[in-house]
Motif scaffolding. Structure first.
Motif, mmCIF file in Angstrom:
data_model
loop_
_atom_site.group_PDB
_atom_site.id
_atom_site.type_symbol
_atom_site.label_atom_id
_atom_site.label_comp_id
_atom_site.label_asym_id
_atom_site.label_seq_id
_atom_site.Cartn_x
_atom_site.Cartn_y
_atom_site.Cartn_z
ATOM 1 N N ILE A 191 36.776 32.833 48.664
ATOM 2 C CA ILE A 191 37.541 32.248 47.568
ATOM 3 C C ILE A 191 36.742 31.137 46.900
ATOM 4 N N LEU A 192 36.096 30.296 47.693
ATOM 5 C CA LEU A 192 35.336 29.183 47.144
ATOM 6 C C LEU A 192 34.120 29.645 46.354
ATOM 7 N N ASP A 193 33.662 30.865 46.598
ATOM 8 C CA ASP A 193 32.504 31.394 45.874
ATOM 9 C C ASP A 193 32.880 32.090 44.566
ATOM 10 N N ILE A 194 34.175 32.247 44.308
ATOM 11 C CA ILE A 194 34.617 32.886 43.061
ATOM 12 C C ILE A 194 34.209 32.027 41.875
ATOM 13 N N PRO A 195 33.663 32.606 40.797
ATOM 14 C CA PRO A 195 33.330 31.798 39.622
ATOM 15 C C PRO A 195 34.582 31.238 38.959
ATOM 16 N N VAL A 196 34.429 30.068 38.372
ATOM 17 C CA VAL A 196 35.557 29.382 37.748
ATOM 18 C C VAL A 196 36.202 30.237 36.664
ATOM 19 N N ARG A 197 35.407 31.022 35.945
ATOM 20 C CA ARG A 197 35.971 31.833 34.860
ATOM 21 C C ARG A 197 37.037 32.805 35.352
ATOM 22 N N ASP A 198 37.012 33.142 36.655
ATOM 23 C CA ASP A 198 37.981 34.089 37.189
ATOM 24 C C ASP A 198 39.289 33.427 37.615
ATOM 25 N N VAL A 199 39.326 32.098 37.665
ATOM 26 C CA VAL A 199 40.534 31.423 38.142
ATOM 27 C C VAL A 199 41.083 30.416 37.135
#
Length: 405
Positions: free
Chosen positions: A220-228
């Motif tokens: 979860i912490l590795d997800i790019p900001v654009r996805d959240v």
């Protein structure tokens, strides 16, 4: 104007023995700013911010998180309530008639009550100019670290000079309560959901700890900001009125707007900024408001006023119209003296200046913030908008509602 007509009987109440995990579902409703905690007596509140800014085990009891906040009476003045909400960092306060709890007042209730009178103040006068942003390609973990380090709740996402989204700390509450499901084991190394270091245990791992160990959190912490991030981002221009801003926030069910000019973001306006405008002094008299005044350990309020007054007539006739000083205590101490963050915000007839500094004790922290302001003024590094001092008609429109009964 008192708060009698905006006291709400619609609130959520839990006992001190309620597990923290139950709050996650409660805060799924964005209208819930906080919950009341009562046993035999009223104990306090637990807010979204409390839950979002630290990590908790799911079986932790609410009684351990209780935030003691001011108690209001139905005849409390709305300006006083605005000040108390800011000072207590709580957007929900309980209302008592004698010893009986009769309801709550929320920041939304206050803003709806004064909304018709906010057309005499502009976004340019209230927004926060020290904008902190992040790139959409940054990881979710990096964004959480920025939120935590800067002690902010809204993080605009900027790409190629344009705001493309916003990440709110309140959007990550589900990460702040470690799930009881999944494998259980010892302490993992790496970072927690707010970018803090988590040290691996030396020797054998301890059993029985909460949290899955297969890497769900890490992914979860590795997800790019654009996805959240929330997108598209809602913006507002500095010349818009605060009434326009509040209407827009209510329309989108949001609590912040990115301030833009010529398509470029350079500030942010939150509901708390609008709430703060209700505490401005009328009549054009300069007021030096200190939030966290109990932290003035080695200086007096008069010393803070004298420091602000020295900024008058600086830089070829600049005049200070309004000053706000915020003090926040960190956990770190040096020989018993706490590390403080001081933030000074000056509204002047030449624009807005903001300076922050850290130091051990109020005097040290305030001097650091003062030095930052002096450099800004000397180098003309302000993003504020030049404006003439408000005239008498402005103040009559701006604060006339305060005299209404």
């Amino acid at each position: 104007m008192d708060i009698a007509d905006i006291v709400s009987e619609d609130y959520v109440e839990f006992s001190p023995e309620t597990p923290v995990s139950k709050l996650v579902g409660t805060f799924d409703d964005p209208a819930v700013r906080g919950v009341l905690v009562s046993g035999d007596e009223f104990e306090g509140v637990v807010t979204r911010r409390q839950l979002a800014t630290s990590h908790h085990q799911p079986d932790e009891k609410l009684g351990s998180l209780v935030w003691h906040v001011p108690r209001l009476s139905p005849d409390e003045d709305v300006r006083t309530v605005a000040q108390l909400m800011i000072d207590s960092d709580s957007q929900l306060l309980p209302v008592f008639d004698g010893r009986e709890l009769v309801g709550v007042v929320t920041i939304d209730g206050v803003l709806r009550a004064v909304e018709p009178f906010l057309d005499a103040a502009t976004v340019a006068e209230a927004y926060s100019a020290d904008l902190v942003t992040i790139d959409p390609g940054s990881t979710f973990g990096e964004a959480l670290h920025v939120l935590r380090e800067n002690r902010i709740t809204h993080l605009p996402v900027v790409e190629d000079g344009a705001a493309v989204g916003v990440l709110s700390l309140y959007d990550v509450i589900d990460l702040t309560v470690r799930p009881a499901e999944g494998s259980q084991g010892g302490d993992a190394g790496g970072t927690d959901s707010f970018g803090g270091n988590v040290s691996a245990s030396s020797g054998r791992a301890r059993g029985g700890g909460f949290g899955a160990r297969e890497g769900e959190l890490a992914r979860i912490l590795d997800i790019p900001v654009r996805d959240v991030m929330a997108s598209p981002v809602r913006t507002i221009r500095p010349e818009a009125t605060l009434q326009d801003a509040v209407e827009e926030m209510f329309a989108i069910e949001g609590s912040s707007l990115v301030v833009t000019e010529d398509g470029h973001p350079y500030g942010i306006l939150t509901k708390t900024d609008v709430l703060d405008s209700l505490t401005w002094e009328a009549g054009g008299n300069r007021a030096v408001q200190v939030y966290g005044a109990d932290l003035l350990d080695d200086v007096q309020y008069e010393d803070v006023v004298a420091m602000v007054e020295k900024f008058d007539d600086r830089d070829h006739g600049m005049n200070v119209l309004d000053a706000k000083v915020h003090l926040h205590e960190h956990d770190e101490k040096l020989r018993g003296t706490p590390l403080l963050l001081a933030r000074i915000r000056l509204h002047t007839d030449r624009g807005l200046y903001i300076g922050s500094g850290e130091g051990y004790g109020a005097s040290h922290a305030l001097n650091e913030a003062r030095d930052v302001l002096e450099r800004q003024i000397r180098d003309e590094k302000t993003r504020g908008r030049t404006k003439k001092p408000p005239d008498e008609s402005f103040w009559e429109r701006r604060f006339g509602w305060m005299l209404e009964e």
